[in-house]
Design a protein around this motif. Structure first.
Motif, mmCIF file in Angstrom:
data_model
loop_
_atom_site.group_PDB
_atom_site.id
_atom_site.type_symbol
_atom_site.label_atom_id
_atom_site.label_comp_id
_atom_site.label_asym_id
_atom_site.label_seq_id
_atom_site.Cartn_x
_atom_site.Cartn_y
_atom_site.Cartn_z
ATOM 1 N N ARG A 38 34.971 21.926 -6.939
ATOM 2 C CA ARG A 38 34.139 21.419 -5.760
ATOM 3 C C ARG A 38 34.728 20.252 -5.159
ATOM 4 O O ARG A 38 34.904 19.323 -5.608
ATOM 5 N N PHE A 39 34.924 20.410 -3.949
ATOM 6 C CA PHE A 39 35.500 19.394 -3.044
ATOM 7 C C PHE A 39 34.674 18.964 -1.830
ATOM 8 O O PHE A 39 34.258 19.674 -1.375
ATOM 9 N N ASN A 82 47.906 27.591 -1.420
ATOM 10 C CA ASN A 82 46.823 27.599 -2.682
ATOM 11 C C ASN A 82 46.145 28.988 -2.781
ATOM 12 O O ASN A 82 45.064 28.993 -2.130
ATOM 13 N N ALA A 107 39.820 23.780 -4.713
ATOM 14 C CA ALA A 107 40.574 23.036 -3.644
ATOM 15 C C ALA A 107 41.787 22.139 -4.138
ATOM 16 O O ALA A 107 41.676 21.677 -5.341
ATOM 17 N N THR A 134 44.137 18.025 2.119
ATOM 18 C CA THR A 134 43.256 18.824 1.286
ATOM 19 C C THR A 134 43.549 20.257 1.639
ATOM 20 O O THR A 134 43.675 20.581 2.943
ATOM 21 N N LEU A 135 43.806 21.139 0.794
ATOM 22 C CA LEU A 135 44.064 22.725 0.953
ATOM 23 C C LEU A 135 42.955 23.507 0.579
ATOM 24 O O LEU A 135 42.768 23.178 -0.830
ATOM 25 N N ARG A 136 42.108 24.161 1.078
ATOM 26 C CA ARG A 136 40.895 24.767 0.467
ATOM 27 C C ARG A 136 41.387 25.976 -0.523
ATOM 28 O O ARG A 136 42.448 26.096 -0.314
ATOM 29 N N ALA A 137 40.598 26.265 -1.245
ATOM 30 C CA ALA A 137 40.922 27.654 -1.844
ATOM 31 C C ALA A 137 41.503 28.634 -1.073
ATOM 32 O O ALA A 137 40.629 28.774 -0.131
ATOM 33 N N GLY A 143 43.764 28.359 1.011
ATOM 34 C CA GLY A 143 44.402 27.715 2.159
ATOM 35 C C GLY A 143 46.134 27.586 1.921
ATOM 36 O O GLY A 143 46.413 27.885 0.875
#
Length: 116
Positions: A115-116, A74, A79, A94-97, A99
């Motif tokens: 925003r997650f 990602n 996210a 979930t993959l963060r920005a 990630g």
């Protein structure tokens, strides 16, 4: 009369502000993944500047009889919530920005959130 004209102008300006689009509704950057092509070879696919809050089914992994994609990266500003089923169904991760995940993470669809 002048007050009425001023009030009408203010209401018109407010209507324009409310109807104007806000910030861009796309995650900036690229989301990549590995999929298996028709010859059984691994290939890298990607989504560039994907829209936010929209479920995106991975086109190369959408079919029931094709293997899911894997190894997501990602590189967007948002996210990413990836799903092991098409149409944002099934188990999720979930993959963060910025990630990434290994080939053990299988996916068929993804949705992005600022925003997650």
């Amino acid at each position: 009369m002048r007050l009425r004209t001023t009030l009408a102008a203010a209401v018109g300006a407010l209507a324009l502000l409310v109807s104007a689009p806000g910030s861009a509704s796309a995650a900036e950057g690229e989301f990549t993944y590995v999929y298996t092509d028709i010859d059984g070879k691994p290939r890298v696919g990607g989504l560039v500047d994907p829209g936010n809050s929209v479920c995106l089914t991975i086109p190369e992994a959408a079919g029931e009889y094709v293997p899911p994609a894997h190894t997501p990266r990602n590189h967007t500003t948002a996210a990413a919530l990836v799903f092991n089923g098409p149409d944002c169904d099934g188990d999720q991760y979930t993959l963060r920005a910025g990630g990434s995940a290994s080939e053990r993470l299988k996916l068929r669809s993804v949705i992005f959130f600022e925003r997650f």
